[in-house]
Scaffold this active site. Structure first.
Site, PDB file in Angstrom:
ATOM      1  N   CYS A 270       0.812  -1.224   0.000  1.00 40.25           N
ATOM      2  CA  CYS A 270       0.000   0.000   0.000  1.00 40.25           C
ATOM      3  C   CYS A 270       0.846   1.275   0.000  1.00 40.25           C
ATOM      4  O   CYS A 270       0.566   2.215  -0.757  1.00 40.25           O
ATOM      5  CB  CYS A 270      -0.949   0.004   1.196  1.00 40.25           C
ATOM      6  SG  CYS A 270      -0.213  -0.588   2.719  1.00 40.25           S
TER       7      CYS A 270
ATOM      8  N   HIS B 259      -2.634   6.272   4.753  1.00 41.85           N
ATOM      9  CA  HIS B 259      -1.202   6.469   5.018  1.00 41.85           C
ATOM     10  C   HIS B 259      -0.767   7.837   4.482  1.00 41.85           C
ATOM     11  O   HIS B 259      -1.248   8.281   3.439  1.00 41.85           O
ATOM     12  CB  HIS B 259      -0.372   5.413   4.294  1.00 41.85           C
ATOM     13  CG  HIS B 259      -0.563   4.005   4.800  1.00 41.85           C
ATOM     14  ND1 HIS B 259      -1.166   3.693   5.995  1.00 41.85           N
ATOM     15  CD2 HIS B 259      -0.182   2.817   4.241  1.00 41.85           C
ATOM     16  CE1 HIS B 259      -1.164   2.365   6.148  1.00 41.85           C
ATOM     17  NE2 HIS B 259      -0.581   1.817   5.099  1.00 41.85           N
TER      18      HIS B 259
HETATM   19  N1  LIG Z   1      -4.665  -3.459   5.425  1.00 42.18           N
HETATM   20  C1  LIG Z   1      -4.014  -2.917   4.404  1.00 42.18           C
HETATM   21  O1  LIG Z   1      -3.882  -1.695   4.257  1.00 42.18           O
HETATM   22  C2  LIG Z   1      -3.419  -3.787   3.354  1.00 42.18           C
HETATM   23  C3  LIG Z   1      -2.974  -3.172   2.216  1.00 42.18           C
HETATM   24  C4  LIG Z   1      -2.427  -3.950   1.216  1.00 42.18           C
HETATM   25  C5  LIG Z   1      -2.346  -5.297   1.390  1.00 42.18           C
HETATM   26  N2  LIG Z   1      -2.778  -5.886   2.526  1.00 42.18           N
HETATM   27  C6  LIG Z   1      -2.661  -7.337   2.628  1.00 42.18           C
HETATM   28  O2  LIG Z   1      -3.953  -7.921   2.545  1.00 42.18           O
HETATM   29  C7  LIG Z   1      -4.006  -9.098   3.364  1.00 42.18           C
HETATM   30  C8  LIG Z   1      -5.146  -8.989   4.348  1.00 42.18           C
HETATM   31  O3  LIG Z   1      -5.005  -7.824   5.125  1.00 42.18           O
HETATM   32  P1  LIG Z   1      -6.163  -7.287   6.066  1.00 42.18           P
HETATM   33  O4  LIG Z   1      -5.671  -5.998   6.575  1.00 42.18           O
HETATM   34  O5  LIG Z   1      -7.493  -7.356   5.371  1.00 42.18           O
HETATM   35  O6  LIG Z   1      -6.132  -8.416   7.241  1.00 42.18           O
HETATM   36  P2  LIG Z   1      -7.311  -8.906   8.201  1.00 42.18           P
HETATM   37  O7  LIG Z   1      -8.259  -7.811   8.451  1.00 42.18           O
HETATM   38  O8  LIG Z   1      -6.624  -9.532   9.349  1.00 42.18           O
HETATM   39  O9  LIG Z   1      -8.077 -10.045   7.349  1.00 42.18           O
HETATM   40  C9  LIG Z   1      -7.476 -11.253   6.998  1.00 42.18           C
HETATM   41  C10 LIG Z   1      -8.412 -12.054   6.094  1.00 42.18           C
HETATM   42  O10 LIG Z   1      -7.736 -13.245   5.671  1.00 42.18           O
HETATM   43  C11 LIG Z   1      -8.510 -14.381   6.032  1.00 42.18           C
HETATM   44  N3  LIG Z   1      -7.644 -15.495   6.367  1.00 42.18           N
HETATM   45  C12 LIG Z   1      -6.709 -15.540   7.337  1.00 42.18           C
HETATM   46  N4  LIG Z   1      -6.131 -16.766   7.373  1.00 42.18           N
HETATM   47  C13 LIG Z   1      -6.738 -17.507   6.405  1.00 42.18           C
HETATM   48  C14 LIG Z   1      -6.607 -18.829   5.957  1.00 42.18           C
HETATM   49  N5  LIG Z   1      -5.734 -19.689   6.498  1.00 42.18           N
HETATM   50  N6  LIG Z   1      -7.400 -19.255   4.931  1.00 42.18           N
HETATM   51  C15 LIG Z   1      -8.312 -18.429   4.383  1.00 42.18           C
HETATM   52  N7  LIG Z   1      -8.486 -17.135   4.770  1.00 42.18           N
HETATM   53  C16 LIG Z   1      -7.698 -16.698   5.771  1.00 42.18           C
HETATM   54  C17 LIG Z   1      -9.317 -13.932   7.230  1.00 42.18           C
HETATM   55  O11 LIG Z   1     -10.425 -14.793   7.389  1.00 42.18           O
HETATM   56  P3  LIG Z   1     -11.090 -15.001   8.862  1.00 42.18           P
HETATM   57  O12 LIG Z   1     -11.959 -13.804   9.098  1.00 42.18           O
HETATM   58  O13 LIG Z   1     -11.872 -16.243   8.662  1.00 42.18           O
HETATM   59  O14 LIG Z   1      -9.984 -15.121   9.835  1.00 42.18           O
HETATM   60  C18 LIG Z   1      -9.688 -12.504   6.775  1.00 42.18           C
HETATM   61  O15 LIG Z   1     -10.734 -12.567   5.832  1.00 42.18           O
HETATM   62  C19 LIG Z   1      -2.620  -9.223   3.986  1.00 42.18           C
HETATM   63  O16 LIG Z   1      -1.857 -10.070   3.171  1.00 42.18           O
HETATM   64  C20 LIG Z   1      -2.086  -7.812   3.935  1.00 42.18           C
HETATM   65  O17 LIG Z   1      -0.689  -7.791   3.888  1.00 42.18           O
HETATM   66  C21 LIG Z   1      -3.338  -5.164   3.519  1.00 42.18           C
END
Ligand SMILES: NC(=O)c1ccc[n+]([C@@H]2O[C@H](COP(=O)([O-])OP(=O)(O)OC[C@H]3O[C@@H](n4cnc5c(N)ncnc54)[C@H](OP(=O)(O)O)[C@@H]3O)[C@@H](O)[C@H]2O)c1
Length: 329
Positions: free
Chosen positions: A126, A234
């Site tokens: 991001c 950010h």
């Molecule tokens: N937040 C940001 O600004 C941002 C920006 C760019 C990229 N990202 C990337 O996007 C990804 C998710 O980020 P987030 O901020 O959305 O995290 P988050 O709020 O913690 O959500 C994680 C998601 O992944 C699912 N998940 C976790 N373990 C899993 C598994 N073993 N199998 C299937 N689904 C699984 C979770 O499902 P459950 O609800 O069932 O646990 C939830 O839907 C990360 O890789 C992060 O690096 C985030």
């Protein structure tokens, strides 16, 4: 399109669903996927209720596109399984970004690299996306030599658990900690994990990903990434030295004319980008544009964007749109 959203219950996943709906993405069948913990739960998309399914069921359904935001481990294990059944995966984690066999794409800059053979496509970090969006037109004109960036990153960049930590701290409730320290009334010079060279992984993403996106190793980036108690997006202080000199009016005009970039820059009216206003918007906002008076050909600017939008969901969905428009899926 039969579309799978993997990580649909997460921070990015929720915004993915909103952005798909807003942009009227051509979804004919939607598969909402999360961990085993969430299988069977319900989510709403366009006023219809969907039941969360597991990854194996989603692969068996052979979607044409899968957009992933479920962490690196899930991507490493499952993206190839989708690719094997013919699905094109656009992945938000850091798992594939620096893999030389995978493209790292910001559509406004390098979508033309994409081909039908790209079955796993990486979405950049991001904080990288918003920085390169502001740098791209300037690099083209004046050629970057060196960038020094300091970030002021929102808790939403860490996921649901971190947002909850900040909310708990504000409400005076003891709860689960996403960070090793309190984040309210604090600033943590620590985004993602520390590496052997003393930098964090986030800082190294900012250093390496731009070279891959611009397909250019002639410039370098040095980064310090800091987590602050904001939720909307950010912010980045970007100092960039160019080969060639510029004038500020041209820089402003070029940024103003760049699709996806909005210039907010008037010190007379206290106009500059801020995360509370960038929140929930797709653009990258640039302001405080000024010459670095300590050395030639060097510019300072302040760049703000919603990390869950252009930094994640919007960029991913723009990649998927490009694939469809160009008949690449
Ligand atoms: N937040 C940001 O600004 C941002 C920006 C760019 C990229 N990202 C990337 O996007 C990804 C998710 O980020 P987030 O901020 O959305 O995290 P988050 O709020 O913690 O959500 C994680 C998601 O992944 C699912 N998940 C976790 N373990 C899993 C598994 N073993 N199998 C299937 N689904 C699984 C979770 O499902 P459950 O609800 O069932 O646990 C939830 O839907 C990360 O890789 C992060 O690096 C985030």
């Amino acid at each position: 399109m039969k579309v799978a959203v993997v990580g649909a219950t997460g921070m990015v996943g929720e915004v993915m669903l909103r952005v798909l709906e807003e942009r009227n993405f051509p979804v004919t069948e939607l598969l909402l996927v999360a961990s085993e913990r969430s299988v069977g739960k319900k989510l709403t998309y366009k006023n219809n209720e969907y039941t969360i399914i597991g990854l194996a069921d989603a692969v068996a359904a052979k979607p044409q596109i899968a957009i992933f935001s479920a962490g690196g481990d899930t991507s490493i294990e499952w993206a190839p399984k989708f690719a094997e059944v013919g699905t094109t995966v656009v992945d938000n984690s850091s798992a594939w970004r620096m893999d030389p066999t995978k493209k790292l794409v910001v559509p406004e800059i390098n979508a033309s690299e994409l081909t039908k053979e790209d079955k796993i496509i990486a979405n950049p970090n991001c904080s990288t996306i918003q920085m390169v969006m502001a740098l791209a037109p300037l690099h083209k004109e004046y050629k970057m030599k060196r960038v020094i960036v300091s970030t002021y990153q929102s808790v939403s960049g860490t996921g649901v658990k971190a947002v909850k930590q900040l909310e708990n701290e504000i409400a005076g409730i003891e709860g689960e900690m996403a960070y090793p320290y309190p984040i309210g009334r604090n600033a943590l010079p620590h985004c993602d994990v520390f590496m052997e060279n003393g930098y964090t992984k986030e800082e190294m993403k900012l250093a390496r990903e731009p070279q891959k996106i611009f397909n250019d190793k002639t410039f370098s980036v040095s980064a310090t990434a800091v987590r602050i108690p904001t939720a909307g997006g950010h912010s980045e202080s970007v100092n960039v030295e160019f080969e060639d000199d510029f004038n500020l009016a041209d820089v402003r005009k070029m940024l103003h004319e760049t699709p996806g970039v909005v210039v907010q820059d008037n010190t007379d009216t206290n106009t500059y980008p801020m995360p509370i206003y960038a929140h929930d918007k797709d653009d990258v906002f640039v302001g405080r544009i000024r010459r670095d008076e300590t050395q030639p050909n060097t510019l300072n600017m302040w760049v703000v964007s919603d990390n869950l939008r252009k930094g994640a969901a919007t960029n991913t969905i723009q990649i998927a749109e490009y694939l469809i428009e160009n008949d690449l899926v």
